[in-house]
Design a protein around this motif. Structure first.
Motif, PDB file in Angstrom:
ATOM      1  N   ALA A 129       0.813  -1.220   0.000  1.00  0.00           N
ATOM      2  CA  ALA A 129       0.000   0.000   0.000  1.00  0.00           C
ATOM      3  C   ALA A 129       0.849   1.274   0.000  1.00  0.00           C
ATOM      4  CB  ALA A 129      -0.926   0.005   1.216  1.00  0.00           C
ATOM      5  N   VAL A 130       2.166   1.160  -0.121  1.00  0.00           N
ATOM      6  CA  VAL A 130       3.006   2.347  -0.007  1.00  0.00           C
ATOM      7  C   VAL A 130       2.991   3.185  -1.285  1.00  0.00           C
ATOM      8  CG1 VAL A 130       4.561   1.244   1.635  1.00  0.00           C
ATOM      9  CG2 VAL A 130       5.111   1.192  -0.811  1.00  0.00           C
ATOM     10  N   LEU A 131       3.528   4.382  -1.167  1.00  0.00           N
ATOM     11  CA  LEU A 131       3.718   5.254  -2.315  1.00  0.00           C
ATOM     12  C   LEU A 131       4.574   4.535  -3.360  1.00  0.00           C
ATOM     13  CD1 LEU A 131       3.215   8.249  -3.239  1.00  0.00           C
ATOM     14  CD2 LEU A 131       5.475   8.750  -2.277  1.00  0.00           C
ATOM     15  N   SER A 132       4.113   4.568  -4.610  1.00  0.00           N
ATOM     16  CA  SER A 132       4.821   3.897  -5.719  1.00  0.00           C
ATOM     17  C   SER A 132       5.019   2.411  -5.434  1.00  0.00           C
ATOM     18  CB  SER A 132       6.175   4.567  -5.989  1.00  0.00           C
ATOM     19  OG  SER A 132       6.019   5.944  -6.238  1.00  0.00           O
ATOM     20  N   ALA A 180       6.081  -2.205   5.856  1.00  0.00           N
ATOM     21  CA  ALA A 180       6.788  -1.307   4.944  1.00  0.00           C
ATOM     22  C   ALA A 180       7.962  -0.607   5.624  1.00  0.00           C
ATOM     23  CB  ALA A 180       5.818  -0.277   4.374  1.00  0.00           C
ATOM     24  N   VAL A 181       7.725  -0.058   6.818  1.00  0.00           N
ATOM     25  CA  VAL A 181       8.808   0.631   7.523  1.00  0.00           C
ATOM     26  C   VAL A 181       9.956  -0.332   7.787  1.00  0.00           C
ATOM     27  CG1 VAL A 181       9.450   1.708   9.714  1.00  0.00           C
ATOM     28  CG2 VAL A 181       7.377   2.436   8.530  1.00  0.00           C
ATOM     29  N   ALA A 182       9.635  -1.532   8.260  1.00  0.00           N
ATOM     30  CA  ALA A 182      10.675  -2.518   8.553  1.00  0.00           C
ATOM     31  C   ALA A 182      11.386  -2.955   7.277  1.00  0.00           C
ATOM     32  CB  ALA A 182      10.070  -3.717   9.272  1.00  0.00           C
ATOM     33  N   TYR A 183      10.644  -3.086   6.178  1.00  0.00           N
ATOM     34  CA  TYR A 183      11.267  -3.493   4.919  1.00  0.00           C
ATOM     35  C   TYR A 183      12.263  -2.447   4.431  1.00  0.00           C
ATOM     36  CZ  TYR A 183      11.954  -4.010  -0.074  1.00  0.00           C
ATOM     37  OH  TYR A 183      12.535  -4.083  -1.316  1.00  0.00           O
ATOM     38  N   PHE A 184      11.870  -1.181   4.449  1.00  0.00           N
ATOM     39  CA  PHE A 184      12.790  -0.150   3.978  1.00  0.00           C
ATOM     40  C   PHE A 184      14.010  -0.041   4.889  1.00  0.00           C
ATOM     41  CE2 PHE A 184       8.884   1.552   1.822  1.00  0.00           C
ATOM     42  CZ  PHE A 184       9.346   1.353   0.530  1.00  0.00           C
ATOM     43  N   HIS A 517      -2.428   7.513   8.509  1.00  0.00           N
ATOM     44  CA  HIS A 517      -1.612   6.435   7.941  1.00  0.00           C
ATOM     45  C   HIS A 517      -0.955   6.914   6.647  1.00  0.00           C
ATOM     46  CE1 HIS A 517      -4.891   4.070  10.086  1.00  0.00           C
ATOM     47  NE2 HIS A 517      -3.804   3.895  10.796  1.00  0.00           N
ATOM     48  N   PRO A 518       0.053   7.770   6.724  1.00  0.00           N
ATOM     49  CA  PRO A 518       0.708   8.249   5.507  1.00  0.00           C
ATOM     50  C   PRO A 518       1.372   7.099   4.756  1.00  0.00           C
ATOM     51  CG  PRO A 518       1.961   8.872   7.454  1.00  0.00           C
ATOM     52  CD  PRO A 518       0.657   8.325   7.940  1.00  0.00           C
ATOM     53  N   ASN A 519       1.339   7.170   3.418  1.00  0.00           N
ATOM     54  CA  ASN A 519       1.874   6.050   2.635  1.00  0.00           C
ATOM     55  C   ASN A 519       3.335   6.221   2.238  1.00  0.00           C
ATOM     56  OD1 ASN A 519       1.734   7.989   0.630  1.00  0.00           O
ATOM     57  ND2 ASN A 519       0.356   6.836  -0.712  1.00  0.00           N
ATOM     58  N   ASN A 520       3.947   7.316   2.642  1.00  0.00           N
ATOM     59  CA  ASN A 520       5.354   7.558   2.294  1.00  0.00           C
ATOM     60  C   ASN A 520       6.255   6.952   3.364  1.00  0.00           C
ATOM     61  OD1 ASN A 520       7.584   8.490   0.942  1.00  0.00           O
ATOM     62  ND2 ASN A 520       7.382  10.601   1.648  1.00  0.00           N
TER      63      ASN A 520
END
Length: 643
Positions: A129-132, A180-184, A517-520
C-alpha cells in the motif's frame, strides 16, 4: 527506576505469574522447537544465539549447525535451551534438532542481523500500500531479507510459544505483506552492510503502549497498579474467547458491507432519486463531523450540470482522497469501487453522460471514525483527458446515514493491558536479536505525560526479557498531522532519548496532514537505519539525523539557538525564510518570529518582543518545517522552556 528495584519487582511478580500461566510446556509429550524457528530463518551474528523448545523431562537434545553440535537435557518442566557459539555472517545452513528418536531440520538458514519491529498500524502498514508500490514490489528481489510475522492472538497470561508463523524470503510475490517501515529499514541495512537481515514483525494496528508491557513492569507504574491486579492477577476471564466474539461481530459487519442492497433498492444511486430531505455538507465530507462517527455506511450525492460538448467522450471522475471504502455510481451505473485509503479516479463512459442534470452517488464506508470523502488538500473534479472539460465537484454534497443497516462492532481485547506482550513478545524470548524498531503512539497521543513513563518502562522491560543487555531501541517520532496537539506527544517520545542506546527517527515532514496512515514509508524506514548506522553499527562518517536543538542564549532582542548534527550546514529546504519559529517574553505569550541561519546556529526574534525569554520551533501538530541540514534531514519540534 533502578535495575535493582526492577529486579525485585520482577522476582515478586513472576512468582505470581507462574500460578497464572496457561501454557506450561512441561505437559508436552514429545519434542517440539519454538515456532520462531523455521526454514529461511535468520540467526543473529556474533552472539551466543539461543535455540530452545520442549521435550520429555530428562531427555537429551542435540542441536547441529555448520559442523558444530551442542547437547543439553530437558529440565523437569520439559524446557530445553542451548546457546550456540557466536557465528559470523553466512549461510545457507541447515539447523537440526533431535532427541528421543525425533528430528527436525530447518533449511536455508542465514546468519546476519535480526531486528524486532513492533508498534501499531503505521508499523503494520504493508509494502503493498506504499507510495509507488508497484515499483517497490517489482524491485524487491532480496533473498537475504526475510520476515517473520507473528500471528494475531490475545491472552490474559503470557504464552511460551507462538501459535503459528513462518520466515518468508523477500521476493516480489511475498513483499506485499511485509511491514513497509521494517522493509525499507532492512533493505537499507542489507545494501549498506551486505548482510542477511531478518525482521521479526510483531505489530498490531490500533494498539496502545500499555498493551505491550508485561504485567510485572506495568505494575510499577502507579496509574496501572490496580488495573494489573484486577484485570490480570485477579481475573479469570478468557480474553481469547471473548476476543473471538468480537471477531465474529466484525465478520458480521463485513458481511453487511459486502451484501447489503438497501441503498440500491431505494434507488439512492439513480439520477431520478429524490434526495430533497437529505442533509448537506460542503466538500470535503467527514462523517464524524456530521455525527456519523465510528463504523458507518452512508450515501452521498452530488448533482452536476453538463453542457452538450462534455457528453461526447469518456470523462474521468476524480473524487480526491477517500477513506476507507467506496462504491461510486454515475447516473445509476457503478463506475468504480475500492477498499483502501487513497485517491480515487474512475473513468465515466460517454454513454452515461447526458446534457443537463447528472448525479454522482457514492456509498462510503467509514471505519474507526476516520472516514472521509476528500480532504482539505483534495481538488475533486470531472474532466476530459485533455482537460478541455473540467467541472469542479467542490461545494455542497447531500448525505444520508440512515439508509443502510447499522454496522455491528465487536469488542477487541488487543488493547487490554499486557495483552500484546503476552502473545507477541513473551513467545519470542529469548531469541537473539540486534535491537528493536518501534513505531507507535497514535493510540496514546492524548496522554503525553503518561507516555513519558510508558515508553521508557517498555524499553527497560524488553531489554530485561531478552537478556542481551542494553539492546538498541529505535523509534519513530510521530509525523505531522492536522488537528490535535502532537507537539506535546513528540516531546514526550523524545524524553526516552535520555536512556542509553536509544535513537529517534524524525518524520515530521513526511506525514499526510489528513491521513493518520501516511503512505510515504520509505524515508521513515531509511531514517531509522541512519540512526542504527550511527548508534548500532558505529559508522563515524556522515550525518545520521537532522539538526538537534542543544542550547540557547539571549543576545539583546534576539535568541541564539544552538544545534548539534548540523552536518555540512543548516539550510532552508525550500529556499524561503525560516518558518515555524516563535518567541515569548515575560508574558509567556508566543508570537511568530523571524529566523536566520548564522553558522551552525539560528537567530530568532520578533519586533514586538523586546526582551525575549524563550523560543520554540514547529510547535504545532502539522508544522510546515523548512529548517534542515544540507544532508536533507529536518529539525523537529522543540522548545527552550516547558511552561
Amino acid at each position: 527506576m533502578t535495575y535493582k528495584r526492577i529486579s525485585s519487582v520482577l522476582f515478586f511478580s513472576m512468582m505470581l505469574l507462574s500460578m497464572l500461566c496457561q501454557h506450561a510446556s512441561g505437559q508436552e509429550s514429545s519434542m517440539r522447537v519454538a515456532r520462531i524457528f523455521s526454514d529461511n530463518m535468520v540467526l543473529q551474528q556474533g552472539i551466543y544465539a539461543p535455540v530452545w523448545g520442549w521435550a520429555p523431562p530428562g531427555v537429551q537434545v542435540r542441536i547441529g549447525i555448520g559442523g558444530k553440535e551442542y547437547t543439553t537435557v530437558a529440565d523437569k518442566t520439559g524446557k530445553w535451551l542451548v546457546r550456540m557459539e557466536p557465528m559470523q555472517v553466512g549461510g545457507p545452513y541447515t539447523l537440526s534438532v533431535s532427541c528421543d528418536g525425533h528430528k527436525k531440520e530447518y533449511g536455508n538458514v542465514m546468519v546476519g542481523e535480526v531486528w524486532l519491529a513492533s508498534g501499531q498500524s503505521n508499523m503494520n502498514y504493508r509494502v503493498g500500500a506504499v507510495l509507488s508500490a508497484g515499483e517497490v514490489i517489482k524491485d524487491a528481489n532480496y533473498p537475504d531479507i526475510r520476515e517473520f510475522c507473528t500471528p494475531e492472538v490475545v491472552s490474559r497470561t503470557p504464552h511460551d510459544d507462538l501459535t503459528g508463523g513462518e520466515w518468508k524470503v523477500c521476493t516480489p510475490e511475498t513483499v506485499k505483506g511485509f511491514s513497509a517501515v521494517a522493509y525499507f529499514f532492512a533493505r537499507a541495512l542489507h545494501l549498506d552492510k551486505k548482510v542477511p537481515v531478518g525482521i521479526i514483525h510483531t505489530s498490531w494496528s490500533g494498539t496502545i503502549c500499555e498493551a505491550w508491557i508485561s504485567a510485572e513492569m506495568l505494575y510499577t507504574i502507579p496509574a496501572f497498579k490496580n488495573r494489573v491486579i484486577e484485570e490480570v492477577y485477579k481475573s479469570d476471564e478468557d480474553w481469547a474467547a471473548l476476543h473471538q466474539l468480537g471477531v465474529e461481530k466484525d465478520k458480521e459487519r463485513e458481511n453487511i458491507v459486502q451484501t447489503t442492497q438497501a441503498g440500491l433498492k431505494q434507488g439512492a444511486h439513480k439520477l431520478s432519486f429524490n434526495d430533497k430531505s437529505w442533509k448537506e455538507e460542503a466538500y470535503p465530507v467527514y462523517p464524524p463531523r456530521v455525527g456519523l462517527g465510528g463504523y458507518q455506511l452512508l450515501w452521498l450525492r452530488k448533482e452536476i450540470t453538463l453542457p452538450k460538448e462534455a457528453t461526447g467522450e469518456d470523462l474521468i471522475l476524480h473524487l480526491g482522497k477517500v477513506m476507507t471504502g467506496d462504491v461510486t455510481y454515475f447516473n445509476g451505473v457503478e463506475v468504480g469501487r475500492e477498499r483502501w485509503d487513497g485517491v480515487r479516479s474512475y473513468r465515466v463512459p460517454a454513454r452515461l453522460l447526458r446534457k443537463g442534470k447528472n448525479v454522482i452517488a457514492v456509498r462510503l464506508l467509514s471505519e474507526w471514525g476516520n472516514g472521509r470523502l476528500g480532504d482539505e488538500a483534495s481538488d475533486p473534479y470531472l474532466h476530459s483527458a485533455d482537460n478541455r472539460v473540467r467541472i469542479s465537484l467542490k461545494g455542497q454534497w447531500k448525505y444520508n446515514g440512515e439508509i443502510e443497516p447499522k454496522l455491528p462492532v465487536g469488542r477487541g481485547y488487543s488493547n487490554n493491558v499486557t495483552c500484546m506482550y503476552n502473545t507477541k513478545i513473551s513467545p519470542l524470548l529469548p531469541y537473539g536479536i540486534r535491537g528493536f524498531l518501534w513505531y507507535q503512539g497514535e493510540g496514546n497521543s492524548g496522554q503525553p505525560e503518561l507516555y513519558k513513563q510508558l515508553q521508557p518502562t517498555m524499553i527497560t522491560d524488553w531489554r530485561i526479557r531478552f537478556e542481551q543487555g542494553y539492546l538498541p531501541f529505535l523509534f519513530v517520532q510521530l509525523p505531522n498531522i492536522s488537528g490535535g496537539s502532537c507537539q506535546y506527544f513528540r516531546e514526550a517520545q523524545a524524553e526516552s532519548l535520555e536512556l542509553p542506546n536509544v535513537g529517534m527517527a524524525v518524520s515530521i515532514d513526511v506525514g499526510d496532514p489528513y491521513d493518520i496512515h501516511p503512505n510515504n514509508k520509505k524515508p521513515v524506514g531509511e531514517r531509522l537505519y541512519l540512526r542504527a548506522k550511527e548508534l548500532v553499527y558505529k559508522d563515524s562518517v556522515g550525518v545520521f539525523q537532522g539538526p538537534v536543538y542543544d542550547s540557547y542564549q539571549i543576545e539583546g532582542n534576539k535568541i541564539r539557538l544552538k544545534f548539534r548534527s548540523t552536518g555540512s550546514g543548516l539550510m532552508s529546504k525550500d529556499g524561503k525564510e525560516l518558518r515555524t519559529f516563535e518567541v515569548a517574553g515575560e508574558d509567556h505569550k508566543y508570537v511568530p518570529a523571524k529566523a536566520i541561519i548564522d553558522g551552525d546556529d539560528v537567530l530568532v526574534w520578533s519586533d514586538t518582543v523586546l526582551k525575549p525569554l524563550s523560543a520554540r520551533h514547529a510547535w504545532d501538530s502539522n508544522p510546515a518545517v523548512n529548517l534542515y541540514n544540507k544532508e536533507g534531514l529536518p529539525a523537529t519540534s522543540f522548545r527552550t522552556h516547558k511552561e
